[in-house]
Enzyme design. Structure first.
Site, short mmCIF file in Angstrom:
data_model
loop_
_atom_site.label_atom_id
_atom_site.label_comp_id
_atom_site.label_asym_id
_atom_site.label_seq_id
_atom_site.Cartn_x
_atom_site.Cartn_y
_atom_site.Cartn_z
N ALA A 85 2.72 -0.63 4.40
CA ALA A 85 3.20 0.05 4.92
C ALA A 85 4.86 0.08 4.06
O ALA A 85 5.07 -0.76 4.90
CB ALA A 85 3.02 1.62 5.76
N HIS A 93 -0.91 9.29 9.49
CA HIS A 93 -0.97 8.62 8.14
C HIS A 93 -2.26 7.23 8.37
O HIS A 93 -3.03 7.08 8.00
CB HIS A 93 -0.61 8.23 7.25
CG HIS A 93 0.34 8.92 6.90
ND1 HIS A 93 -0.33 9.70 5.55
CD2 HIS A 93 1.69 9.55 6.64
CE1 HIS A 93 0.78 10.57 4.91
NE2 HIS A 93 2.11 10.25 5.42
#
Length: 172
Positions: free
Chosen positions: A35, A51
């Site tokens: 990420a 997410h």
């Protein structure tokens, strides 16, 4: 092993496509999410949490807001990983006043040498109007150059719109 570049607009379905593809080849459904987002405000904190919840516990999250080439280079050969997303990484570099050309070269080299199965997710920002500000135009240009370089080394390239993936490389 193999690298796939997945481009598309905001909310096009590109992340879901990459995650589903990664899950389909991951042993026991285990995959790594690299990420690049950073939680600078409440909205982004909530977005990141959503997410993570959507991915579920079978995913390991590795945060790499700036050190993305190093994170990719450290992946073992049996790993399955998704990078989400390159345009956030580019934004982070620009905000940190890093050398974009050098960082892009490091990323391209890391992707080319990566022994893992890797999906790179990024926003295609060059399809709309010309940004009004010099910073916006620079961002659009840097993203376009980065995407072109990565498309050269990626084994496969997809463009996703309305949740539908269009394979651009290899043709067919």
């Amino acid at each position: 092993m193999t690298s796939t570049l997945v481009l598309g607009g905001a909310r096009s379905g590109k992340s879901a496509f990459a995650q589903k593809a990664a899950e389909s080849v991951a042993l026991d459904g285990r995959a790594v999410m690299i990420a690049t987002g950073q939680a600078f405000d409440d909205e982004m904190t909530q977005r990141i949490a959503r997410h993570q919840a959507d991915r579920g516990e079978s995913w390991t999250t590795l945060e790499a807001p700036l050190a993305l080439p190093e994170a990719i280079a450290a992946l073992p050969a049996d790993a399955v990983a998704v990078v989400d997303c390159l345009t956030l990484w580019l934004s982070n570099l620009m905000l940190a006043e890093r050398d974009i050309e050098a960082a892009a070269s490091e990323l391209v080299a890391a992707v080319a040498a990566c022994p893992a199965r890797l999906w790179l997710v990024s926003n295609e920002v060059g399809l709309g109007i010309v940004p009004e500000t010099p910073l916006g135009r620079r961002f659009r240009d840097e993203a376009g150059r980065l995407h072109q370089r990565l498309a050269q080394v990626a084994d496969t390239v997809y463009f996703v719109a309305v949740g539908l993936p269009l394979r651009m490389k290899p043709q067919g």
